[in-house]
Design a protein around this motif. Structure first.
Motif, PDB file in Angstrom:
ATOM      1  N   TYR A   1      12.392   8.058  -3.073  1.00 34.69           N
ATOM      2  CA  TYR A   1      12.175   6.776  -2.397  1.00 34.69           C
ATOM      3  C   TYR A   1      11.383   6.991  -1.111  1.00 34.69           C
ATOM      4  N   LEU A   2      10.851   5.883  -0.604  1.00 31.96           N
ATOM      5  CA  LEU A   2      10.062   5.908   0.620  1.00 31.96           C
ATOM      6  C   LEU A   2      10.911   5.417   1.787  1.00 31.96           C
ATOM      7  N   GLU A   3      10.951   6.209   2.840  1.00 30.04           N
ATOM      8  CA  GLU A   3      11.553   5.789   4.099  1.00 30.04           C
ATOM      9  C   GLU A   3      10.413   5.297   4.984  1.00 30.04           C
ATOM     10  N   PRO A   4      10.218   3.981   5.104  1.00 29.18           N
ATOM     11  CA  PRO A   4       9.033   3.460   5.803  1.00 29.18           C
ATOM     12  C   PRO A   4       9.024   3.828   7.285  1.00 29.18           C
ATOM     13  N   ILE A   5       7.829   4.061   7.799  1.00 34.28           N
ATOM     14  CA  ILE A   5       7.669   4.299   9.234  1.00 34.28           C
ATOM     15  C   ILE A   5       8.035   3.030   9.996  1.00 34.28           C
ATOM     16  N   ASP A   6       7.601   1.888   9.468  1.00 40.04           N
ATOM     17  CA  ASP A   6       7.935   0.600  10.073  1.00 40.04           C
ATOM     18  C   ASP A   6       9.359   0.242   9.678  1.00 40.04           C
ATOM     19  N   ARG A   7      10.239   0.230  10.673  1.00 36.96           N
ATOM     20  CA  ARG A   7      11.655  -0.007  10.398  1.00 36.96           C
ATOM     21  C   ARG A   7      11.928  -1.420   9.905  1.00 36.96           C
ATOM     22  N   LYS A   8      10.954  -2.324  10.031  1.00 38.70           N
ATOM     23  CA  LYS A   8      11.146  -3.684   9.544  1.00 38.70           C
ATOM     24  C   LYS A   8      11.020  -3.750   8.022  1.00 38.70           C
ATOM     25  N   GLN A   9      10.413  -2.736   7.417  1.00 34.28           N
ATOM     26  CA  GLN A   9      10.241  -2.734   5.967  1.00 34.28           C
ATOM     27  C   GLN A   9      11.419  -2.009   5.310  1.00 34.28           C
ATOM     28  N   ARG A  10      11.735  -2.423   4.097  1.00 37.04           N
ATOM     29  CA  ARG A  10      12.859  -1.805   3.413  1.00 37.04           C
ATOM     30  C   ARG A  10      12.384  -0.620   2.580  1.00 37.04           C
ATOM     31  N   GLU A  11      13.350   0.186   2.167  1.00 33.19           N
ATOM     32  CA  GLU A  11      13.042   1.356   1.357  1.00 33.19           C
ATOM     33  C   GLU A  11      12.475   0.937   0.005  1.00 33.19           C
ATOM     34  N   LEU A  12      11.631   1.792  -0.558  1.00 43.44           N
ATOM     35  CA  LEU A  12      11.002   1.518  -1.846  1.00 43.44           C
ATOM     36  C   LEU A  12      11.217   2.703  -2.769  1.00 43.44           C
ATOM     37  N   ASP A  13      11.583   2.424  -4.015  1.00 35.97           N
ATOM     38  CA  ASP A  13      11.622   3.483  -5.019  1.00 35.97           C
ATOM     39  C   ASP A  13      10.194   3.908  -5.336  1.00 35.97           C
ATOM     40  N   ILE A  14      10.002   5.212  -5.534  1.00 38.96           N
ATOM     41  CA  ILE A  14       8.678   5.763  -5.809  1.00 38.96           C
ATOM     42  C   ILE A  14       8.559   6.123  -7.282  1.00 38.96           C
ATOM     43  N   ASP A  15       7.442   5.738  -7.868  1.00 40.70           N
ATOM     44  CA  ASP A  15       7.145   6.096  -9.254  1.00 40.70           C
ATOM     45  C   ASP A  15       7.028   7.623  -9.340  1.00 40.70           C
ATOM     46  N   PRO A  16       7.909   8.299 -10.086  1.00 40.34           N
ATOM     47  CA  PRO A  16       7.887   9.773 -10.125  1.00 40.34           C
ATOM     48  C   PRO A  16       6.810  10.362 -11.025  1.00 40.34           C
TER      49      PRO A  16
ATOM     50  N   GLY B   1      10.062  15.073   2.673  1.00 34.46           N
ATOM     51  CA  GLY B   1       9.688  15.104   4.086  1.00 34.46           C
ATOM     52  C   GLY B   1       8.222  14.893   4.355  1.00 34.46           C
ATOM     53  N   ASP B   2       7.386  14.776   3.303  1.00 34.77           N
ATOM     54  CA  ASP B   2       5.950  14.559   3.501  1.00 34.77           C
ATOM     55  C   ASP B   2       5.671  13.111   3.878  1.00 34.77           C
ATOM     56  N   LEU B   3       4.634  12.917   4.680  1.00 33.30           N
ATOM     57  CA  LEU B   3       4.137  11.577   4.975  1.00 33.30           C
ATOM     58  C   LEU B   3       3.213  11.154   3.840  1.00 33.30           C
ATOM     59  N   VAL B   4       3.455   9.963   3.291  1.00 34.96           N
ATOM     60  CA  VAL B   4       2.650   9.470   2.178  1.00 34.96           C
ATOM     61  C   VAL B   4       2.289   8.006   2.414  1.00 34.96           C
ATOM     62  N   SER B   5       1.248   7.577   1.746  1.00 33.45           N
ATOM     63  CA  SER B   5       0.858   6.177   1.731  1.00 33.45           C
ATOM     64  C   SER B   5       1.107   5.655   0.323  1.00 33.45           C
ATOM     65  N   VAL B   6       1.725   4.475   0.205  1.00 32.49           N
ATOM     66  CA  VAL B   6       2.069   3.949  -1.110  1.00 32.49           C
ATOM     67  C   VAL B   6       1.519   2.547  -1.303  1.00 32.49           C
TER      68      VAL B   6
ATOM     69  N   ARG C   1       9.357  -1.268  -6.059  1.00 29.44           N
ATOM     70  CA  ARG C   1       8.839   0.021  -6.516  1.00 29.44           C
ATOM     71  C   ARG C   1       7.407   0.194  -6.024  1.00 29.44           C
ATOM     72  N   ALA C   2       6.996   1.443  -5.832  1.00 31.11           N
ATOM     73  CA  ALA C   2       5.645   1.721  -5.337  1.00 31.11           C
ATOM     74  C   ALA C   2       5.156   3.038  -5.918  1.00 31.11           C
ATOM     75  N   LYS C   3       3.842   3.194  -5.859  1.00 30.56           N
ATOM     76  CA  LYS C   3       3.247   4.460  -6.293  1.00 30.56           C
ATOM     77  C   LYS C   3       2.539   5.108  -5.108  1.00 30.56           C
ATOM     78  N   ILE C   4       2.549   6.421  -5.080  1.00 30.58           N
ATOM     79  CA  ILE C   4       1.902   7.146  -3.986  1.00 30.58           C
ATOM     80  C   ILE C   4       0.385   7.069  -4.153  1.00 30.58           C
ATOM     81  N   VAL C   5      -0.282   6.677  -3.090  1.00 30.99           N
ATOM     82  CA  VAL C   5      -1.739   6.596  -3.086  1.00 30.99           C
ATOM     83  C   VAL C   5      -2.345   7.864  -2.473  1.00 30.99           C
ATOM     84  N   ARG C   6      -1.705   8.338  -1.388  1.00 35.73           N
ATOM     85  CA  ARG C   6      -2.251   9.507  -0.708  1.00 35.73           C
ATOM     86  C   ARG C   6      -1.136  10.288  -0.018  1.00 35.73           C
TER      87      ARG C   6
END
Length: 774
Positions: A182-197, A206-211, A223-228
């Motif tokens: 899952y994604l722990e957003p940098i912006d605390r106003k956004q909720r967590e997102l499951d990541i497409d594995p 622990g990596d920083l990713v864009s989804v 749900r989200a997919k990693i872009v970078r």
């Protein structure tokens, strides 16, 4: 099926001749086509005069059309599949060949084919909202598209609804078991997102990713997919990416901008003046990738100006390559300026322009806009003139390299430049210093902290670079060139963006006066304050423990400089007229000034366009905002890097100074690194600490223990929060003891409380239980 919206056709949908006469299928479809998103069953009935029992037959006809897929109902309105409603929400996900934003409808039926592309026009309709950018969602209203445009529709932004929905930044986390990451957003106003594995882009815990969000959660968990993948959070690349994202700084050039830059070619002499034999040199930081200014000086040979000097400043001719209205120009305007992080630059212009064609490289022909200035022996400018030239830099030096040569330590390069180039520069600088001292600009001494990184992008150490005469020389030459630009444009009645700096507000001056009084320093109560008044105070504290503190407080009392077509002068520099001319590679305001000079002096056809006057105030506001945005992003990145660097030093003790005092606690700046942290008032001792605004101090009620702005303290690092770029300390050392101060602070607070309560209730309030500040 084509998604192009048809233009209205005259008399396409006839009205019934008599009430109740049913329209044909073609009549209904024509009416829906003419009124996309506006025609409901009621509107159709009213248009064709259908009343009474005939409405039942109409309803049946509309149902048949819907069953056949010819029309559909959307929000109780009839629409043809593929048509768009007049107002809709779009996802801004691309740019066209001209760099303009393109969007797609957020709600689109894939069965109707590929979603249409809309050219999104911002105009001035978004003045009260944030400007839209890639990844945003915006509410738009359809308008007519230009014939032959890449998009089939055009729309104007009504309101930006969500920023950067297409690129959410966060930390990749994994749950135990077989649960998806899952994604722990940098912006605390956004909720967590499951990541497409299925495609993690090699990202690890622990990596920083864009989804990119792929499912919003209406029919399941978001749900989200990693872009970078940007890498581990401890790297500068990842940390600066957070700053870019959180401040909405554009950092990817559209294809049209890159293409325009690649097509640009070096230019020859043409109608330019040939200055290639004049030994102009560049002096920059050792790691500089672009060189936009070059200098040369020599004694004035005019017998009427004995002891005077001629100073030449040549600035890269960005205006030749970045023409008004071009894709490069629009992107530069959008960015406003370059943004500088410890290990990379987010440039205003593509590298092809900034690092190649406009960089004044050693021994390479380059176009420039130059000013020749004549100074007398007292450092006062007697005359100046601007020239559009072709130059060839005689040498590329670093500040340290040039300074060492002047100090007697030459290398192979500077040894050949010392007598003919470097010494005349320093003699001219000494002359200009006389004029500068007579002008008496505000002379703050505030060392700037820098971060040196390791090869892996983590912090090696924090340091304060040495301030050299080589730095001051270039700074003074650039100031004089900027003044000359403003004077020329004003004399020629040509529009320009001044760099203005207002005097301090009365409120800030009163606060400064109260603070200085606690140190035994006095600020005049009235009269026209000039920078010299502040300089006298700074001189009194020079080389004392309070020097840095007083410099910082004086800086806080100053107004913020900005760009504006209406001149009020520059208070800090003590100049009546001032403009930025010397860095068009990295500041859009400078490019505006270059174009103004070209237009005013007839130096080419690429000058300031006619009609720009009406836009300059808005441009000034936009580039001023971009400058502040960049400063915040740069500061946030440094704070986050230092917080990351300090995470493994929890429990360590440090020496520092109190750099700020507020009701809720103390800000501490460490001596060795310049790192800033906070001590909550609730953690200080067992006393109750009150905020004494006049003395910028927290004072204990009973003990009188005082912690004042500028005091030296010892602290222990309790917590480091890298995301927030925050450090929390606990005080180890004790404050100064002053029981009288404690009694005064307590009495003042009680008096204020009673007065406030009396105003509310008409009587003094009884004593209340004290609570510690938190």
């Amino acid at each position: 099926m084509s998604t192009k919206r048809p233009k209205p056709r005259k008399a396409a949908a006839r009205k019934a001749k008599t009430p109740g006469e049913m329209p044909s299928r073609e009549d209904i479809l024509a009416f829906v086509a003419e009124n996309p998103g506006k025609a409901g069953k009621r509107e159709v009935a009213r248009h064709f005069g259908i009343v009474g029992a005939a409405r039942i037959q109409l309803k049946r006809m509309l149902r048949d059309l819907a069953d056949e897929g010819v029309v559909e109902t959307r929000q109780k309105r009839l629409i043809r599949p593929g048509d768009l409603p007049p107002v809709l929400v779009v996802h801004l996900n691309a740019r066209d060949a001209d760099g303009e934003l393109l969007g797609e409808p957020v709600n689109w039926d894939e069965e109707a084919g590929a979603p249409p592309k809309l050219l999104v026009l911002t105009g001035r309709t978004t003045a009260k909202t944030s400007q839209p950018g890639l990844g945003d969602r915006a509410l738009v209203r359809l308008t007519e598209a230009d014939p032959g445009a890449e998009s089939t529709h055009a729309a104007r932004v009504i309101k930006v609804l969500e920023k950067q929905q297409g690129a959410i930044l966060g930390i990749l986390r994994r749950r135990p078991g077989r649960h998806p990451p899952y994604l722990e957003p940098i912006d605390r106003k956004q909720r967590e997102l499951d990541i497409d594995p299925s495609d993690l882009k090699d990202a690890e815990e622990g990596d920083l990713v864009s989804v990119q969000v792929t499912r919003t959660g209406r029919y399941g968990a978001p749900r989200a997919k990693i872009v970078r993948r940007f890498g581990a959070m401890h790297s500068e690349m990842a940390v600066s990416e957070i700053a870019l994202h959180s401040h909405g700084i554009p950092h990817v050039f559209p294809a049209a901008v890159e293409l325009e830059a690649e097509r640009a070619e070096p230019i020859g002499l043409g109608q330019r003046e040939d200055w290639r034999k004049l030994p102009l040199i560049t002096i920059d930081p050792p790691d500089a990738k672009d060189h936009d200014d070059a200098v040369f000086a020599e004694p004035d040979q005019d017998p009427a100006n004995q002891g005077g000097h001629v100073v030449y400043v040549a600035i890269a001719d960005v205006a030749h390559y970045v023409r008004p209205g071009s894709a490069l120009d629009r992107e530069a305007h959008l960015r406003g300026n370059s943004v500088y992080f410890p290990d990379r630059v987010i440039p205003m212009l593509p590298e092809r322009i900034s690092n190649e064609l406009c960089s004044l490289k050693e021994a390479v022909d380059r176009p420039a806009l130059a000013v020749r200035m004549v100074f007398d022996r007292a450092g006062q400018k007697r005359a100046h003139s601007f020239h559009r030239i072709l130059m060839r830099s005689a040498a590329k030096l670093s500040y340290q390299q040039a300074q060492k040569a002047i100090d007697g330590v030459c290398d192979d390069k500077t040894g050949t430049l010392l007598d003919g180039i470097l010494k005349p520069l320093w003699v001219a600088y000494a002359c200009l210093t006389i004029g500068r001292d007579a002008r008496e600009p505000l002379d703050l001494d505030l060392p700037e902290r820098k971060i040196r990184l390791k090869p892996d992008g983590t912090v090696d150490h924090v340091y304060i670079p040495e301030r050299l005469d080589a730095h001051r020389l270039i700074e003074e030459f650039m100031i004089q060139a900027n003044v000359a630009a403003a004077e020329t444009l004003e004399k020629k009645n040509t529009p320009l963006l001044y760099r203005i700096h207002d005097a301090s507000s009365p409120e800030k001056l009163e606060s400064l006066k109260e603070f200085l009084s606690t140190l035994g320093l006095k600020l005049p109560s009235s009269g026209g304050l000039r920078p010299a008044v502040f300089n006298a105070i700074l001189a009194r504290v020079k080389d004392t423990p309070q020097a840095q503190l007083v410099n910082e407080v004086v800086l806080r009392s100053q107004a913020q400089a900005e760009y504006n077509p209406h001149n009020i002068g520059h208070f800090g520099l003590n100049l009546r007229r001032y403009a930025h001319f010397t860095s068009p590679i990295r500041r859009y305001a400078d490019l505006i000034v270059h174009r103004g000079l070209i237009r005013a002096l007839g130096l080419g056809d690429d000058g300031l366009p006619e009609g720009i006057e009406a836009k300059l105030e808005a441009i000034g506001a936009e580039v001023s905002a971009a400058e502040r945005r960049a400063m915040l992003a740069e500061r946030d990145t440094i704070d986050r890097l230092i917080a990351l660097w300090m995470t493994d030093r929890i429990g360590a003790r440090f020496s520092g100074r109190i750099s700020g005092v507020v009701k809720s606690g103390l800000f501490i700046r460490l001596d060795d690194s310049g790192a800033d942290g906070f001590v909550p008032a609730s953690t200080i001792g067992l006393d109750y600490y009150r905020y004494d605004e006049a003395s910028h101090a927290l004072v204990g009620d009973r003990s009188g223990e005082t912690y004042q702005l500028g005091d030296r303290v010892e602290v222990e690092l309790v917590e480091a929060a890298p995301f927030a770029g925050a450090l929390r300390f606990a005080l180890v050392s004790e404050g100064r003891k002053d029981r009288k101060a404690g009694r005064r602070a307590g009495a003042a607070a009680r008096g204020a409380r009673q007065a406030s309560s009396g105003r509310r209730t008409g009587a003094a309030s009884p004593g209340r239980n004290r609570k510690k500040q938190g």
